[in-house]
Design a protein around this motif. Sequence first.
Motif, PDB file in Angstrom:
ATOM      1  N   ASP A  17    -101.243 -15.032 -76.608  1.00 55.97           N
ATOM      2  CA  ASP A  17    -100.915 -16.358 -77.109  1.00 55.97           C
ATOM      3  C   ASP A  17    -102.121 -17.240 -76.809  1.00 55.97           C
ATOM      4  O   ASP A  17    -102.368 -17.607 -75.669  1.00 55.97           O
ATOM      5  CB  ASP A  17     -99.653 -16.831 -76.363  1.00 55.97           C
ATOM      6  CG  ASP A  17     -99.121 -18.182 -76.798  1.00 55.97           C
ATOM      7  OD1 ASP A  17     -99.927 -19.125 -76.952  1.00 55.97           O
ATOM      8  OD2 ASP A  17     -97.889 -18.309 -76.947  1.00 55.97           O
ATOM      9  N   GLY A  62     -98.703 -25.751 -82.690  1.00 58.59           N
ATOM     10  CA  GLY A  62     -97.831 -26.892 -82.412  1.00 58.59           C
ATOM     11  C   GLY A  62     -97.491 -27.492 -83.766  1.00 58.59           C
ATOM     12  O   GLY A  62     -98.251 -28.264 -84.328  1.00 58.59           O
ATOM     13  N   VAL A  84    -104.359 -20.920 -71.904  1.00 61.73           N
ATOM     14  CA  VAL A  84    -104.092 -22.344 -72.114  1.00 61.73           C
ATOM     15  C   VAL A  84    -104.764 -23.129 -70.973  1.00 61.73           C
ATOM     16  O   VAL A  84    -104.999 -22.581 -69.887  1.00 61.73           O
ATOM     17  CB  VAL A  84    -102.555 -22.614 -72.113  1.00 61.73           C
ATOM     18  CG1 VAL A  84    -102.245 -24.043 -72.499  1.00 61.73           C
ATOM     19  CG2 VAL A  84    -101.810 -21.656 -73.045  1.00 61.73           C
ATOM     20  N   GLY A 112    -103.463 -22.066 -80.041  1.00 66.68           N
ATOM     21  CA  GLY A 112    -102.497 -23.128 -79.778  1.00 66.68           C
ATOM     22  C   GLY A 112    -102.842 -24.512 -80.301  1.00 66.68           C
ATOM     23  O   GLY A 112    -102.547 -25.507 -79.642  1.00 66.68           O
ATOM     24  N   PRO A 113    -103.453 -24.629 -81.488  1.00 70.26           N
ATOM     25  CA  PRO A 113    -103.771 -25.972 -81.966  1.00 70.26           C
ATOM     26  C   PRO A 113    -102.522 -26.650 -82.505  1.00 70.26           C
ATOM     27  O   PRO A 113    -101.517 -25.990 -82.763  1.00 70.26           O
ATOM     28  CB  PRO A 113    -104.749 -25.709 -83.115  1.00 70.26           C
ATOM     29  CG  PRO A 113    -104.299 -24.412 -83.685  1.00 70.26           C
ATOM     30  CD  PRO A 113    -103.807 -23.599 -82.506  1.00 70.26           C
ATOM     31  N   ASN A 114    -102.605 -27.954 -82.645  1.00 75.43           N
ATOM     32  CA  ASN A 114    -101.491 -28.662 -83.253  1.00 75.43           C
ATOM     33  C   ASN A 114    -101.807 -28.908 -84.715  1.00 75.43           C
ATOM     34  O   ASN A 114    -102.910 -29.327 -85.055  1.00 75.43           O
ATOM     35  CB  ASN A 114    -101.242 -29.970 -82.511  1.00 75.43           C
ATOM     36  CG  ASN A 114    -100.818 -29.695 -81.081  1.00 75.43           C
ATOM     37  OD1 ASN A 114    -100.067 -28.750 -80.824  1.00 75.43           O
ATOM     38  ND2 ASN A 114    -101.299 -30.490 -80.151  1.00 75.43           N
ATOM     39  N   TYR A 116     -90.833 -28.656 -74.697  1.00 73.60           N
ATOM     40  CA  TYR A 116     -91.917 -27.663 -74.743  1.00 73.60           C
ATOM     41  C   TYR A 116     -91.477 -26.339 -74.092  1.00 73.60           C
ATOM     42  O   TYR A 116     -91.670 -25.255 -74.645  1.00 73.60           O
ATOM     43  CB  TYR A 116     -93.115 -28.262 -74.005  1.00 73.60           C
ATOM     44  CG  TYR A 116     -94.431 -27.517 -74.109  1.00 73.60           C
ATOM     45  CD1 TYR A 116     -94.812 -26.856 -75.268  1.00 73.60           C
ATOM     46  CD2 TYR A 116     -95.314 -27.518 -73.026  1.00 73.60           C
ATOM     47  CE1 TYR A 116     -96.042 -26.199 -75.347  1.00 73.60           C
ATOM     48  CE2 TYR A 116     -96.546 -26.875 -73.095  1.00 73.60           C
ATOM     49  CZ  TYR A 116     -96.903 -26.216 -74.252  1.00 73.60           C
ATOM     50  OH  TYR A 116     -98.117 -25.576 -74.322  1.00 73.60           O
ATOM     51  N   HIS A 138     -99.655 -19.459 -82.113  1.00 70.27           N
ATOM     52  CA  HIS A 138     -98.638 -20.377 -81.579  1.00 70.27           C
ATOM     53  C   HIS A 138     -98.966 -21.850 -81.856  1.00 70.27           C
ATOM     54  O   HIS A 138     -99.263 -22.648 -80.959  1.00 70.27           O
ATOM     55  CB  HIS A 138     -98.416 -20.161 -80.082  1.00 70.27           C
ATOM     56  CG  HIS A 138     -97.118 -20.749 -79.616  1.00 70.27           C
ATOM     57  ND1 HIS A 138     -95.892 -20.166 -79.876  1.00 70.27           N
ATOM     58  CD2 HIS A 138     -96.831 -21.902 -78.970  1.00 70.27           C
ATOM     59  CE1 HIS A 138     -94.937 -20.914 -79.384  1.00 70.27           C
ATOM     60  NE2 HIS A 138     -95.473 -21.990 -78.836  1.00 70.27           N
ATOM     61  N   TYR A 187    -101.043 -15.679 -71.884  1.00 71.83           N
ATOM     62  CA  TYR A 187    -101.225 -17.025 -72.432  1.00 71.83           C
ATOM     63  C   TYR A 187    -102.570 -17.559 -71.973  1.00 71.83           C
ATOM     64  O   TYR A 187    -102.886 -17.506 -70.782  1.00 71.83           O
ATOM     65  CB  TYR A 187    -100.135 -17.964 -71.909  1.00 71.83           C
ATOM     66  CG  TYR A 187     -98.735 -17.613 -72.325  1.00 71.83           C
ATOM     67  CD1 TYR A 187     -98.015 -16.615 -71.656  1.00 71.83           C
ATOM     68  CD2 TYR A 187     -98.101 -18.289 -73.364  1.00 71.83           C
ATOM     69  CE1 TYR A 187     -96.725 -16.302 -72.034  1.00 71.83           C
ATOM     70  CE2 TYR A 187     -96.803 -17.977 -73.747  1.00 71.83           C
ATOM     71  CZ  TYR A 187     -96.120 -16.986 -73.079  1.00 71.83           C
ATOM     72  OH  TYR A 187     -94.837 -16.664 -73.447  1.00 71.83           O
ATOM     73  N   GLN A 223    -101.751 -26.874 -67.496  1.00 77.66           N
ATOM     74  CA  GLN A 223    -100.379 -26.508 -67.868  1.00 77.66           C
ATOM     75  C   GLN A 223     -99.811 -25.415 -66.952  1.00 77.66           C
ATOM     76  O   GLN A 223     -98.812 -24.782 -67.286  1.00 77.66           O
ATOM     77  CB  GLN A 223    -100.331 -26.051 -69.336  1.00 77.66           C
ATOM     78  CG  GLN A 223    -100.656 -27.175 -70.306  1.00 77.66           C
ATOM     79  CD  GLN A 223    -100.326 -26.829 -71.760  1.00 77.66           C
ATOM     80  OE1 GLN A 223     -99.546 -25.926 -72.045  1.00 77.66           O
ATOM     81  NE2 GLN A 223    -100.921 -27.566 -72.690  1.00 77.66           N
TER      82      GLN A 223
HETATM   83  N1  ARG Z   1    -100.095 -26.644 -78.569  1.00 76.61           N
HETATM   84  C1  ARG Z   1    -100.182 -26.636 -77.133  1.00 76.61           C
HETATM   85  C2  ARG Z   1    -101.051 -27.799 -76.678  1.00 76.61           C
HETATM   86  O1  ARG Z   1    -101.733 -28.398 -77.489  1.00 76.61           O
HETATM   87  C3  ARG Z   1    -100.736 -25.366 -76.578  1.00 76.61           C
HETATM   88  C4  ARG Z   1     -99.876 -24.161 -76.839  1.00 76.61           C
HETATM   89  C5  ARG Z   1    -100.073 -23.096 -75.823  1.00 76.61           C
HETATM   90  N2  ARG Z   1     -99.184 -21.974 -75.971  1.00 76.61           N
HETATM   91  C6  ARG Z   1     -97.918 -21.968 -75.629  1.00 76.61           C
HETATM   92  N3  ARG Z   1     -97.201 -20.907 -75.838  1.00 76.61           N
HETATM   93  N4  ARG Z   1     -97.357 -22.997 -75.034  1.00 76.61           N
HETATM   94  O2  ARG Z   1    -101.030 -28.130 -75.509  1.00 76.61           O
END
Ligand code: ARG
Length: 591
Positions: free
Chosen positions: A120, A162, A349, A123-125, A325, A160, A347, A353
């Motif tokens: 994973d 966002g 990240v 992880g972009p939004n 989340y 994954h 993961y 987090q």
């Molecule tokens: N979209 C999330 C962020 O911008 C990161 C995702 C990471 N992966 C996950 N499974 N939570 O912080």
Amino acid sequence: MMKKIIELLEEEIGIAFTECGYEKELGRVTVSNRPDLCEYQCNGALAGAKKFKKAPLIIANEVKDKLLSSGIMTDLEAVKPGFINFNISSEFLAKYLTELSKDENLGVRKAENPFSIIMDYGGPNAAKPLHVGHLRSAIIGESIKRIARYVGHNVISDIHLGDWGYQMGLIITEVSKRMPELPYFDDKFAGEYPSEAPFTVSELEEIYPFASGKAKEDEAYREEALEATNRLQHGNKGYIALWNHIMNVSTADLKKNYDRLDVHFDLWKGESSVNDIIAPMVERFKEEGYARFDQGALVIDVSKPEDKKEIPPCIILKSDGAALYATTDLATLVEREKEYKPDQVIYIVDKRQDMHFLQVFRAAKITKIVPEDTKLDFLGFGTMNGKDGKPFKTRDGGVMRLEYLIDDIDEKMYQKIIENKEMEPDEAKEIAKIVGLAAIKYGDLSNQASKDYVFDLDKFMSFEGNTGPYILYTIVRIKSILKKYSEEKENVCELEEDILPANSEALKKLSLDLTEFSGVIENAYKELAPHKLCAYIYELSNDFNRFYHETNIMKEENENNQKSYIRILELTKNILEKSVNLLGFSAPDRM
Ligand code: ARG
């Protein structure tokens, strides 16, 4: 399948320990930490001394004497307080290298029981441009994926996204203000929705921050966005259609950007993919008594008595019933378990987090979403800082878009290349892209992931020192010698000759490095540590360049020696090229 040099040495030394009346297990061998004294050492006599109540130096001497007739070890010495120091025989090493050069996996053994791994990362939004903050997850994740596959595991990568929740509500609300005539907002609309998106990606990228800013000042607007979010999550047809447009426009753009980084995902799932799983999952948590209400919110207690610091409960639903989340991450594990039954989920990240993932991992095991023995790994990475030690920004203090950063690097690298060498602009541009990517990726990967690091572009782009371009330069140098050799000699294709024993210290050191590739790769996977591969190829490149400067390969008069050098060069090139490929970039033919 090839054994590692260390294993062969351990077998031999283990036998000597047994023959002297001790235990085989004492024959552990390590690469010497005093390369000026010896290449390898064994400290087993020290461990054996306690057990067998004998002076370690006596044991070391006995074992050493047994090894004097060894075909693998030379220069054996028992030294105080009980080390056995030795070198590897150059004849044996040459044979080993000959075999290694024929092994299609360069000595790396494929896992006997391959894991099924989900990675994973990325992880972009959606609907927001990629910025430098997304670089690390993409680069580190891609490299670990390639390394894990190379050691034989089955890896599925999931970006994954966002792509759900309030951010989408904001965009929908703002689009409804700007283009109220669109059918997506007409509940009575029964026709087919347009197939064309009502916005471009640049418009989308402007809409989101605008809406987000407005919602912070305007309470009514915020309410509307929350309501839109709610309707979207409950399947409002028009909103879903509009959301699909947002996703199509946005993922096309994301793909383009990730492609430029040579980063690829097998799955383009996201938070939205598990929308339907959340309700039944939460129901089960309640029924099976895993969750409790705390001031209206639904939580799962995840603390353990042995915790040194407080681990707060994992919040599943807010008091207004909204999922969070952690909820989507748990639901995503439910789905992954159902589809893939992974042995490991990794993961990648931002390390800030870490608490979130600790809570999610514990909750996933407590609620039996994943079996107890599934490995859930969080590789948290540090911040990419500017030279001022603060998070990397543009000159005017904004967030740097990834696109612009890459454009900038490509351009600078282009200038550098045409200053260095005469070249057609088109070719130079292509090469600049390849070398530029190596500069960014190696600059990142050569640092331990969990540490913050300074994004120092001038340093990363340098052709000297511990940089991507330096490694590529070394590969290019080897390629050009090989090319010259094959142009000058005719029957090179039948180069089946054995590699000869090293005839210089520099060549021996280079040879030893080459044997270490497999161990480095296996370790880089086990520890999720691409920086170890970087450190290895930096040393390998340095040792190659030393050999190159000391040896006139093309003018070597003894033909057998020369052929042997060429074989070593090929092996070095293969290992370096494989390594950079595992790090996520490649080498040009010239630069
Ligand atoms: N979209 C999330 C962020 O911008 C990161 C995702 C990471 N992966 C996950 N499974 N939570 O912080």
